[in-house]
Design a protein around this motif. Structure first.
Motif, short mmCIF file in Angstrom:
data_model
loop_
_atom_site.label_atom_id
_atom_site.label_comp_id
_atom_site.label_asym_id
_atom_site.label_seq_id
_atom_site.Cartn_x
_atom_site.Cartn_y
_atom_site.Cartn_z
N ARG A 1 0.84 -1.21 0.00
CA ARG A 1 0.00 0.00 0.00
C ARG A 1 0.87 1.24 0.00
O ARG A 1 1.78 1.38 0.83
CB ARG A 1 -0.92 -0.01 1.23
CG ARG A 1 -2.00 1.05 1.19
CD ARG A 1 -2.96 0.84 2.35
NE ARG A 1 -4.07 1.77 2.31
CZ ARG A 1 -5.07 1.77 3.17
NH1 ARG A 1 -5.08 0.88 4.15
NH2 ARG A 1 -6.04 2.64 3.07
N TRP B 1 -3.11 3.80 -2.56
CA TRP B 1 -3.24 2.92 -3.72
C TRP B 1 -2.53 1.60 -3.40
O TRP B 1 -1.66 1.55 -2.54
CB TRP B 1 -2.64 3.57 -4.96
CG TRP B 1 -3.53 4.64 -5.55
CD1 TRP B 1 -4.14 5.66 -4.88
CD2 TRP B 1 -3.89 4.79 -6.92
NE1 TRP B 1 -4.85 6.45 -5.74
CE2 TRP B 1 -4.73 5.94 -7.01
CE3 TRP B 1 -3.60 4.09 -8.09
CZ2 TRP B 1 -5.27 6.37 -8.21
CZ3 TRP B 1 -4.13 4.53 -9.30
CH2 TRP B 1 -4.96 5.65 -9.35
N TYR B 2 -2.92 0.55 -4.12
CA TYR B 2 -2.42 -0.79 -3.84
C TYR B 2 -1.62 -1.34 -5.02
O TYR B 2 -1.85 -0.96 -6.17
CB TYR B 2 -3.57 -1.74 -3.53
CG TYR B 2 -4.35 -1.38 -2.29
CD1 TYR B 2 -4.04 -1.95 -1.06
CD2 TYR B 2 -5.40 -0.47 -2.35
CE1 TYR B 2 -4.75 -1.61 0.09
CE2 TYR B 2 -6.12 -0.13 -1.22
CZ TYR B 2 -5.79 -0.70 0.00
OH TYR B 2 -6.50 -0.36 1.11
N TYR B 3 -0.70 -2.26 -4.72
CA TYR B 3 0.05 -2.91 -5.80
C TYR B 3 0.66 -4.21 -5.30
O TYR B 3 0.90 -4.41 -4.11
CB TYR B 3 1.15 -1.99 -6.35
CG TYR B 3 2.31 -1.74 -5.42
CD1 TYR B 3 3.45 -2.55 -5.46
CD2 TYR B 3 2.28 -0.69 -4.51
CE1 TYR B 3 4.53 -2.33 -4.61
CE2 TYR B 3 3.36 -0.46 -3.65
CZ TYR B 3 4.47 -1.28 -3.71
OH TYR B 3 5.53 -1.06 -2.86
N SER C 1 2.96 -5.66 -7.97
CA SER C 1 4.16 -5.29 -8.71
C SER C 1 4.24 -3.77 -8.73
O SER C 1 3.23 -3.10 -9.02
CB SER C 1 4.09 -5.82 -10.15
OG SER C 1 5.09 -5.21 -10.95
N PRO C 2 5.39 -3.17 -8.45
CA PRO C 2 5.50 -1.71 -8.39
C PRO C 2 5.10 -1.02 -9.70
O PRO C 2 4.75 0.16 -9.69
CB PRO C 2 6.98 -1.48 -8.07
CG PRO C 2 7.44 -2.74 -7.43
CD PRO C 2 6.66 -3.83 -8.09
N ARG C 3 5.15 -1.73 -10.83
CA ARG C 3 4.83 -1.10 -12.10
C ARG C 3 3.32 -1.00 -12.34
O ARG C 3 2.88 -0.37 -13.28
CB ARG C 3 5.46 -1.87 -13.26
CG ARG C 3 4.93 -3.28 -13.44
CD ARG C 3 5.71 -4.05 -14.48
NE ARG C 3 5.19 -5.40 -14.66
CZ ARG C 3 4.21 -5.72 -15.49
NH1 ARG C 3 3.66 -4.78 -16.24
NH2 ARG C 3 3.78 -6.96 -15.60
N LEU C 4 2.51 -1.63 -11.48
CA LEU C 4 1.05 -1.61 -11.62
C LEU C 4 0.43 -1.24 -10.28
O LEU C 4 0.53 -1.99 -9.32
CB LEU C 4 0.52 -2.97 -12.07
CG LEU C 4 0.78 -3.40 -13.51
CD1 LEU C 4 0.36 -4.85 -13.72
CD2 LEU C 4 0.04 -2.49 -14.47
N THR C 5 -0.18 -0.06 -10.21
CA THR C 5 -0.84 0.37 -8.98
C THR C 5 -2.33 0.53 -9.24
O THR C 5 -2.75 0.83 -10.36
CB THR C 5 -0.25 1.69 -8.47
OG1 THR C 5 -0.41 2.70 -9.47
CG2 THR C 5 1.23 1.53 -8.14
N PHE C 6 -3.11 0.35 -8.19
CA PHE C 6 -4.56 0.37 -8.32
C PHE C 6 -5.17 1.19 -7.19
O PHE C 6 -4.71 1.14 -6.05
CB PHE C 6 -5.12 -1.06 -8.28
CG PHE C 6 -4.51 -1.97 -9.31
CD1 PHE C 6 -5.04 -2.05 -10.59
CD2 PHE C 6 -3.40 -2.74 -8.99
CE1 PHE C 6 -4.47 -2.87 -11.54
CE2 PHE C 6 -2.82 -3.57 -9.94
CZ PHE C 6 -3.36 -3.64 -11.22
N MET D 1 -7.74 -3.97 -8.65
CA MET D 1 -6.65 -4.93 -8.74
C MET D 1 -7.17 -6.31 -9.14
O MET D 1 -6.62 -6.96 -10.04
CB MET D 1 -5.91 -5.01 -7.40
CG MET D 1 -4.82 -6.08 -7.36
SD MET D 1 -4.00 -6.18 -5.74
CE MET D 1 -3.09 -4.65 -5.75
#
Length: 276
Positions: free
Chosen positions: A141, A146-148, A150-155, A161
């Motif tokens: 978090r 925001w959540y992830y 993988s660091p390249r994809l955040t939601f 997610m």
């Protein structure tokens, strides 16, 4: 607790807002899952079994009144034997080992998953996915909530997610297919049995007259249905003038042009095993 994790989490039933004893009452929309057989099979025949879905009727201190989704029977169960499930996949207070037990139940398949909250620290979550084995991924978090994985994809929320990883594996062991225990079937009388499929085993294509295949007379005594005859007739009209050898050569050429695209980003499986 579930405030900014999932969109719409605050949209509770307005009819319940005026209850002065909200902690002792459940909602008919609240779903819980049995974590352990109750009572234990060592004591007597269990009333509820692990993995069974129950509707929460009321909370009365240590004892919760529930209704079985499968049998519609009501009874009491200790709160320690169940976990509340939000949105079908967010399991509250489920440990890593228990998540593996639930995902390994017969009702689950490859890609079945659940999100579980840490039992030691509120607000920390993990994703558990059934594959060849059950894989666990820590959900991180950011400061902006925001959540992830993988660091390249955040939601922005957990729901986004889950929706993304349901469409693409993107480094997970596999794409998510269905929430844990969603394959549990409702009562047998709610799902009528499908009619048996009758197969004609003495059907011989060599004995079928070509005229029957292209005939459009729906009233004729024909072994081939009208829709099948139309499909075969269309195929014959398109392929009738082609040389079979030429067709095979064209097929081989098409196959030789097929290649598999290899990802260029070099990203392997995200393997953030957690200890929650």
């Amino acid at each position: 607790m579930m405030g900014n994790m999932i969109r719409g989490a605050n949209a509770r039933d307005p009819q319940n807002t005026h209850n002065t004893d909200s902690h002792s009452k459940g909602s008919e929309d609240d779903m819980v899952v049995v974590l352990d057989d109750y009572p234990s099979s060592e004591i007597s025949e269990p009333i509820f079994r692990m993995g069974e879905k129950l509707r929460l009727i009321s909370k009365e201190a240590y004892w919760w009144r529930v209704r079985s989704v499968q049998t519609q029977k009501e009874n009491y169960i200790p709160s320690s034997h169940v976990a509340i499930v939000y949105h079908g996949w967010l399991f509250e207070g489920v440990e890593r080992n228990k998540a593996e037990e639930l995902l390994c139940l017969p009702g689950n398949r490859v890609g079945s998953f659940l999100v579980r909250e840490s039992t030691s620290e509120r607000g920390l979550y993990s994703l558990s996915v059934k594959h060849m084995i059950v894989k666990h991924y820590r959900i991180f978090r950011l400061d902006n909530s925001w959540y992830y994985i993988s660091p390249r994809l955040t939601f922005q929320c957990l729901e986004d997610m889950i929706n993304h990883y349901s469409d693409f594996a993107d480094g997970l062991c596999c794409a998510l297919t269905s929430p844990c225990l969603s394959g549990m079937t409702p009562p047998s009388d709610a799902t009528p049995e499908a009619p048996p499929v009758v197969m004609r085993r003495n059907f011989d294509w060599k004995k079928i007259d070509r005229g029957q295949l292209v005939s459009t007379d729906s009233c004729s005594d024909n072994m081939v249905s009208y829709g099948v005859r139309n499909s075969i007739a269309a195929y014959l009209s398109l392929s009738g003038n082609q040389d079979p050898a030429h067709t095979r050569r064209q097929t081989r050429k098409k196959k030789s042009k097929s290649v598999y695209a290899i990802p260029q980003n070099g990203l392997g499986n995200i393997d953030y095993e957690d200890d929650l």
